[in-house]
Design an enzyme around this catalytic site. Structure first.
Site, mmCIF file in Angstrom:
data_model
loop_
_atom_site.group_PDB
_atom_site.id
_atom_site.type_symbol
_atom_site.label_atom_id
_atom_site.label_comp_id
_atom_site.label_asym_id
_atom_site.label_seq_id
_atom_site.Cartn_x
_atom_site.Cartn_y
_atom_site.Cartn_z
ATOM 1 N N GLY A 149 31.626 8.617 -86.986
ATOM 2 C CA GLY A 149 31.949 10.040 -87.061
ATOM 3 C C GLY A 149 32.611 10.516 -85.782
ATOM 4 O O GLY A 149 33.440 11.428 -85.799
ATOM 5 N N ALA A 150 32.233 9.897 -84.665
ATOM 6 C CA ALA A 150 32.795 10.326 -83.382
ATOM 7 C C ALA A 150 34.304 10.071 -83.334
ATOM 8 O O ALA A 150 35.048 10.821 -82.708
ATOM 9 C CB ALA A 150 32.097 9.614 -82.233
ATOM 10 N N GLY A 163 19.491 41.379 -64.883
ATOM 11 C CA GLY A 163 19.403 42.460 -65.863
ATOM 12 C C GLY A 163 20.726 42.624 -66.590
ATOM 13 O O GLY A 163 21.349 41.655 -67.027
ATOM 14 N N GLY A 164 21.185 43.872 -66.661
ATOM 15 C CA GLY A 164 22.397 44.177 -67.412
ATOM 16 C C GLY A 164 23.635 43.477 -66.892
ATOM 17 O O GLY A 164 24.600 43.271 -67.640
HETATM 18 C C1 HXC Z 1 19.594 51.391 -57.495
HETATM 19 C C2 HXC Z 1 19.419 49.606 -56.098
HETATM 20 C C3 HXC Z 1 19.266 48.738 -57.195
HETATM 21 C C4 HXC Z 1 19.273 49.301 -58.502
HETATM 22 C C5 HXC Z 1 19.196 47.566 -55.407
HETATM 23 N N1 HXC Z 1 19.369 48.822 -55.007
HETATM 24 N N2 HXC Z 1 19.105 47.481 -56.746
HETATM 25 N N3 HXC Z 1 19.594 50.914 -56.243
HETATM 26 N N4 HXC Z 1 19.456 50.623 -58.609
HETATM 27 N N5 HXC Z 1 19.151 48.554 -59.584
HETATM 28 C C6 HXC Z 1 19.520 49.314 -53.646
HETATM 29 C C7 HXC Z 1 18.241 49.276 -52.844
HETATM 30 O O1 HXC Z 1 17.505 50.440 -53.052
HETATM 31 C C8 HXC Z 1 18.776 49.184 -51.429
HETATM 32 O O2 HXC Z 1 19.196 50.450 -51.029
HETATM 33 C C9 HXC Z 1 20.023 48.346 -51.577
HETATM 34 O O3 HXC Z 1 20.394 48.435 -52.949
HETATM 35 C C10 HXC Z 1 19.796 46.879 -51.259
HETATM 36 O O4 HXC Z 1 18.654 46.419 -51.960
HETATM 37 P P1 HXC Z 1 17.512 45.556 -51.263
HETATM 38 O O5 HXC Z 1 16.383 45.502 -52.205
HETATM 39 O O6 HXC Z 1 17.245 46.072 -49.882
HETATM 40 O O7 HXC Z 1 18.238 44.140 -51.131
HETATM 41 P P2 HXC Z 1 17.655 42.688 -51.338
HETATM 42 O O8 HXC Z 1 16.369 42.562 -50.602
HETATM 43 O O9 HXC Z 1 18.765 41.763 -50.992
HETATM 44 O O10 HXC Z 1 17.307 42.570 -52.889
HETATM 45 C C11 HXC Z 1 18.337 42.630 -53.860
HETATM 46 C C12 HXC Z 1 17.728 42.756 -55.291
HETATM 47 C C13 HXC Z 1 16.739 43.924 -55.306
HETATM 48 C C14 HXC Z 1 17.006 41.455 -55.612
HETATM 49 C C15 HXC Z 1 18.880 42.928 -56.232
HETATM 50 O O11 HXC Z 1 17.368 45.087 -54.742
HETATM 51 C C16 HXC Z 1 16.260 44.236 -56.692
HETATM 52 O O12 HXC Z 1 15.364 43.567 -57.212
HETATM 53 N N6 HXC Z 1 16.793 45.343 -57.266
HETATM 54 C C17 HXC Z 1 16.395 45.804 -58.559
HETATM 55 C C18 HXC Z 1 16.849 44.894 -59.650
HETATM 56 C C19 HXC Z 1 16.560 45.453 -61.014
HETATM 57 O O13 HXC Z 1 15.398 45.473 -61.446
HETATM 58 N N7 HXC Z 1 17.582 46.085 -61.643
HETATM 59 C C20 HXC Z 1 17.470 46.764 -62.894
HETATM 60 C C21 HXC Z 1 17.596 45.723 -63.941
HETATM 61 S S1 HXC Z 1 17.378 46.388 -65.543
HETATM 62 P P3 HXC Z 1 19.287 50.884 -49.485
HETATM 63 O O14 HXC Z 1 19.585 52.354 -49.539
HETATM 64 O O15 HXC Z 1 17.968 50.571 -48.872
HETATM 65 O O16 HXC Z 1 20.400 50.101 -48.899
HETATM 66 C C22 HXC Z 1 18.894 46.339 -66.166
HETATM 67 C C23 HXC Z 1 18.907 46.691 -67.611
HETATM 68 C C24 HXC Z 1 20.308 46.831 -68.150
HETATM 69 O O17 HXC Z 1 19.834 46.014 -65.550
HETATM 70 C C25 HXC Z 1 20.379 46.276 -69.510
HETATM 71 C C26 HXC Z 1 21.721 46.544 -70.127
HETATM 72 C C27 HXC Z 1 21.889 45.780 -71.371
#
Ligand code: HXC
Length: 510
Positions: free
Chosen positions: A404-405, A169-170
């Site tokens: 050219g190269a 993502g971001g």
């Molecule tokens: C808040 C988050 C988070 C997020 C993870 N966590 N991503 N909290 N915001 N984006 C937290 C989880 O709730 C969890 O909390 C801890 O981090 C670990 O995550 P897990 O899922 O247990 O770990 P894992 O299984 O290793 O998976 C990692 C991951 C997954 C693949 C990154 O967490 C995931 O898919 N997260 C969301 C990714 C996402 O969609 N992000 C937003 C993108 S949009 P606890 O409390 O249980 O430890 C974006 C737009 C911006 O970024 C654009 C700007 C230009």
């Protein structure tokens, strides 16, 4: 008084354990170091000075008011690498998955701003889940603030990103605007949208590794400059890279003392180029024999291997090497190789790093795949980059420099300062066979005549002397004295100054 000190230490201790021991254990179980452990490896021992250890997010929605962790998912500060200043931020996956909130972004921006004022690199260690989902638009704004600073810093201070876990993502766009991106194999990945979204939108079934693992990004997308086996190796190599770079565009590259004399002769280079012009040889051997102590930091080693780019040192000072690799596709120029070299040349030019170019190129790669893929524009990028670079430029033609190269590969016409050739150089519009088949088309079929004409063309053009007669080659040199020639040339060019016409910026063929 001692109570206050104890309270401070306790607060610090709480901040240092980030998301708690359970999450730290989970991080270790995945084969990853924590943010603070990574910083300890990256920086000189005891040199880390932390900023904003007690920053917390300001969110109350989704029960977040009760979940505050000091530091807010990123550890930031400054320290030294082999005594030289660097700024850094390291995403802490144990705190909200390292996700970016408004306050988390402000911590990164503070580091970026300070690095710009002082003039020192910023290193970002990534291991995070993107935007803090509970925070919404404030997190998006935070990303924007970081991105804008990446743009301002580009060409002013080196910016380096190391992807050591998820980067989605971001989180992907800040690294994408930095100078170098590195990844850790098997435990990091980088993509804009993950496998689940891909499946929904395009019905493709891919794993995270297939979509954005280190192999994909070092060999296919070319987004990543090198991959390493684990956190430790990655961080140690970043220390090595920093040793090659100036701290900012206001500085010259560092000088590292060496025992390797510039007068060292390499007699084996006299036989590096095979007598059969169609036989390959390894251009890396030339680079390794020319640089100080055989120390070469290659950039994008796994991508477009027909082109070599990387940093070495001569007489202790950093030099950027660009070279055709006859071992791969005969060293031909294609779209990927041109883009790879162009970006490298522009980095060197922005940071006062002289460029040494080794040429053995049979021309541009023909074919619809290349032409449809924009070979003209990509080739123009390299032409543009060399033509624009005002740092000292030394070029050596070892064998082929066709068409050219020849012009593109930092020729005299593109303002190279010194152009050398080995006696084995062949500088011509094209190879003898192709040339004869065009200019003596009527003789095709008459083997004797064609052989005679080919020999005639080879004798006339396939040498360095026609170009040397015109001054396009400054000197035909002995291969064994290449290191000495280049070292003396670079020393002579140290005070080079070039005036270029005022412009806001160029319009590089992107
Ligand atoms: C808040 C988050 C988070 C997020 C993870 N966590 N991503 N909290 N915001 N984006 C937290 C989880 O709730 C969890 O909390 C801890 O981090 C670990 O995550 P897990 O899922 O247990 O770990 P894992 O299984 O290793 O998976 C990692 C991951 C997954 C693949 C990154 O967490 C995931 O898919 N997260 C969301 C990714 C996402 O969609 N992000 C937003 C993108 S949009 P606890 O409390 O249980 O430890 C974006 C737009 C911006 O970024 C654009 C700007 C230009």
């Amino acid at each position: 008084m001692s109570d206050i000190l104890r309270q401070l230490e306790a607060k610090r201790e709480q901040a240092r354990i980030g998301g708690g021991q359970k999450r730290i254990d989970a991080q270790h179980a995945k084969g990853k170091l924590t943010a603070r452990e990574r910083i300890d490896v990256l920086l000189d021992e005891g040199s880390f000075e932390e900023f904003d250890m007690f920053v917390e997010h300001r969110l109350n929605d989704f029960g977040m008011g009760d979940q505050k962790m000091p530091g807010d998912g990123v550890v930031t500060g400054w320290g030294t690498i082999n005594g030289r200043l660097v700024y850094l931020f390291a995403k802490d996956f144990t705190v909200f998955g390292g996700s970016l909130s408004d306050t988390h972004a402000q911590k990164i921006c503070k580091i970026q701003d300070m690095a710009m004022k002082v003039g020192a690199p910023v290193i970002g260690l990534f291991d995070a889940g993107g935007a803090r989902i509970q925070e919404g638009v404030a997190a998006l704004g935070g990303y924007g603030e970081v991105f804008q600073r990446n743009v301002w810093a580009s060409g002013v201070i080196p910016q380096i990103s190391v992807i050591m876990g998820p980067c989605a993502g971001g989180d992907v766009y800040s690294p994408a605007m930095t100078d170098f991106i590195f990844m850790v194999r098997d435990r990091s990945y980088m993509f804009v949208t993950g496998p689940d979204v891909v499946k929904t939108v395009t019905q493709e079934n891919v794993t995270a590794e297939e979509l954005g693992g280190a192999k994909v990004h070092t060999t296919k997308s070319s987004i990543v400059d090198a991959a390493f086996d684990d956190d430790l190796q990655a961080l140690t190599q970043i220390r090595r890279l920093i040793d090659f770079l100036p701290l900012s565009n206001r500085e010259d590259p560092p000088v590292i003392e060496t025992e390797d004399e510039i007068t060292r002769l390499e007699m084996s280079l006299d036989t590096l180029v095979p007598t059969n012009a169609n036989k390959p040889y390894d251009m890396k051997e030339l680079i390794l024999k020319v640089v100080d102590e055989g120390d070469f930091f290659e950039i994008q080693e796994a991508f477009a291997q027909n082109m070599i780019t990387g940093f070495g040192r001569i007489d202790g000072s950093t030099v950027g090497f660009v070279a055709n690799q006859p071992m791969v596709l005969a060293g031909v120029l294609d779209s990927d190789g041109s883009r790879k070299a162009a970006r490298f040349v522009r980095f060197c030019d922005a940071f006062n790093i002289p460029i040494v170019t080794f040429v053995d190129v049979p021309g541009f790669l023909p074919g619809t795949a290349q032409e449809y893929g924009g070979l003209i524009k990509h080739g123009a990028k390299l032409l543009f980059a060399f033509g624009q670079a005002t740092v000292p430029k030394i070029t050596l033609i070892t064998r082929k420099a066709y068409g050219g190269a020849y012009v593109v590969m930092s020729s005299k016409h593109m303002q190279a300062d010194i152009n050398y050739a080995w006696p084995t150089a062949e500088i011509a519009v094209m190879g003898a066979k192709g040339a004869v088949e065009i200019i003596y088309r009527k003789d095709i079929g008459d083997e004797e005549k064609i052989t005679e004409r080919t020999q005639e063309y080879e004798d006339r053009f396939l040498n360095p002397f026609v170009a040397a007669q015109r001054g396009y080659i400054d000197e035909v040199i002995m291969p064994h004295s290449t290191r000495r020639r280049i070292a003396r040339g670079l020393a002579m060019l140290r005070t080079k100054q070039v005036e270029t016409p005022w412009k806001k910026h160029d319009n590089l063929p992107l």
